[in-house]
Design a protein around this motif. Structure first.
Motif, PDB file in Angstrom:
ATOM      1  N   GLU A   1       9.299 -21.551  72.960  1.00 55.88           N
ATOM      2  CA  GLU A   1       8.344 -20.059  73.344  1.00 55.88           C
ATOM      3  C   GLU A   1       9.203 -18.382  72.226  1.00 55.88           C
ATOM      4  N   ASN A   2      10.478 -18.608  71.663  1.00 55.50           N
ATOM      5  CA  ASN A   2      11.024 -18.200  72.138  1.00 55.50           C
ATOM      6  C   ASN A   2      11.260 -16.881  70.559  1.00 55.50           C
ATOM      7  N   SER A   3      10.243 -18.389  69.294  1.00 57.36           N
ATOM      8  CA  SER A   3      10.812 -18.000  67.772  1.00 57.36           C
ATOM      9  C   SER A   3       9.178 -16.537  67.927  1.00 57.36           C
TER      10      SER A   3
ATOM     11  N   VAL B   1      -3.736 -13.993  69.036  1.00 61.75           N
ATOM     12  CA  VAL B   1      -4.705 -14.420  69.726  1.00 61.75           C
ATOM     13  C   VAL B   1      -4.966 -14.162  70.994  1.00 61.75           C
ATOM     14  N   LEU B   2      -4.337 -13.845  71.736  1.00 64.91           N
ATOM     15  CA  LEU B   2      -4.285 -13.005  73.498  1.00 64.91           C
ATOM     16  C   LEU B   2      -4.737 -11.930  73.333  1.00 64.91           C
TER      17      LEU B   2
ATOM     18  N   ILE C   1       1.861 -24.910  65.281  1.00 56.90           N
ATOM     19  CA  ILE C   1      -0.066 -23.914  66.412  1.00 56.90           C
ATOM     20  C   ILE C   1       0.420 -25.122  67.961  1.00 56.90           C
ATOM     21  N   ALA C   2       0.630 -26.003  67.886  1.00 56.09           N
ATOM     22  CA  ALA C   2       0.883 -26.836  69.187  1.00 56.09           C
ATOM     23  C   ALA C   2       1.273 -26.109  70.491  1.00 56.09           C
ATOM     24  N   VAL C   3       2.703 -25.419  70.360  1.00 55.27           N
ATOM     25  CA  VAL C   3       3.438 -24.288  70.129  1.00 55.27           C
ATOM     26  C   VAL C   3       2.583 -23.401  71.160  1.00 55.27           C
ATOM     27  N   VAL C   4       1.697 -21.802  70.339  1.00 57.87           N
ATOM     28  CA  VAL C   4       0.829 -21.269  69.784  1.00 57.87           C
ATOM     29  C   VAL C   4      -0.333 -21.749  71.494  1.00 57.87           C
ATOM     30  N   THR C   5      -0.750 -23.033  70.924  1.00 55.04           N
ATOM     31  CA  THR C   5      -1.502 -22.976  72.033  1.00 55.04           C
ATOM     32  C   THR C   5      -1.364 -23.355  72.987  1.00 55.04           C
TER      33      THR C   5
ATOM     34  N   VAL D   1      -0.668 -19.685  74.980  1.00 55.45           N
ATOM     35  CA  VAL D   1      -1.976 -18.667  75.024  1.00 55.45           C
ATOM     36  C   VAL D   1      -2.850 -19.853  76.439  1.00 55.45           C
ATOM     37  N   GLU D   2      -2.664 -21.469  76.904  1.00 55.87           N
ATOM     38  CA  GLU D   2      -3.638 -21.231  77.903  1.00 55.87           C
ATOM     39  C   GLU D   2      -2.720 -21.404  78.936  1.00 55.87           C
ATOM     40  N   GLY D   3      -1.390 -21.063  78.877  1.00 56.43           N
ATOM     41  CA  GLY D   3      -1.020 -21.234  79.505  1.00 56.43           C
ATOM     42  C   GLY D   3      -0.625 -19.197  79.853  1.00 56.43           C
TER      43      GLY D   3
END
Length: 47
Positions: free
Chosen positions: A4-6, A16-17, A33-37, A40-42
Motif C-alpha cells: 500500500e506504500n508503493s 480508480v477512486l 491488481i490485488a493491492v489496488v483492489t 479501492v474496496e477499503g
C-alpha cells in the motif's frame, strides 16, 4: 512486491477512486491488481 506504500499502487488506486480508470485497466504486474483492489474496496489511500 507491491504494497500500500508503493507509489505505483497509490497512483493506480487514486486514478480508480477518481473515476479516471477502472480496476480492469490496472496492469497485471505481480500483485498490483490485488493491492489496488484492496485499497479501492477499503477506500483507503494516502497520496
Amino acid at each position: 512486491m507491491f504494497n500500500e506504500n508503493s507509489i505505483v499502487v497509490k497512483v493506480w488506486a487514486d486514478a480508480v477512486l477518481k473515476g479516471d480508470k477502472e480496476l480492469n485497466d490496472v496492469p497485471n504486474l505481480s500483485n498490483l491488481i490485488a493491492v489496488v483492489t484492496a485499497i479501492v474496496e477499503g477506500g483507503e489511500i494516502n497520496v
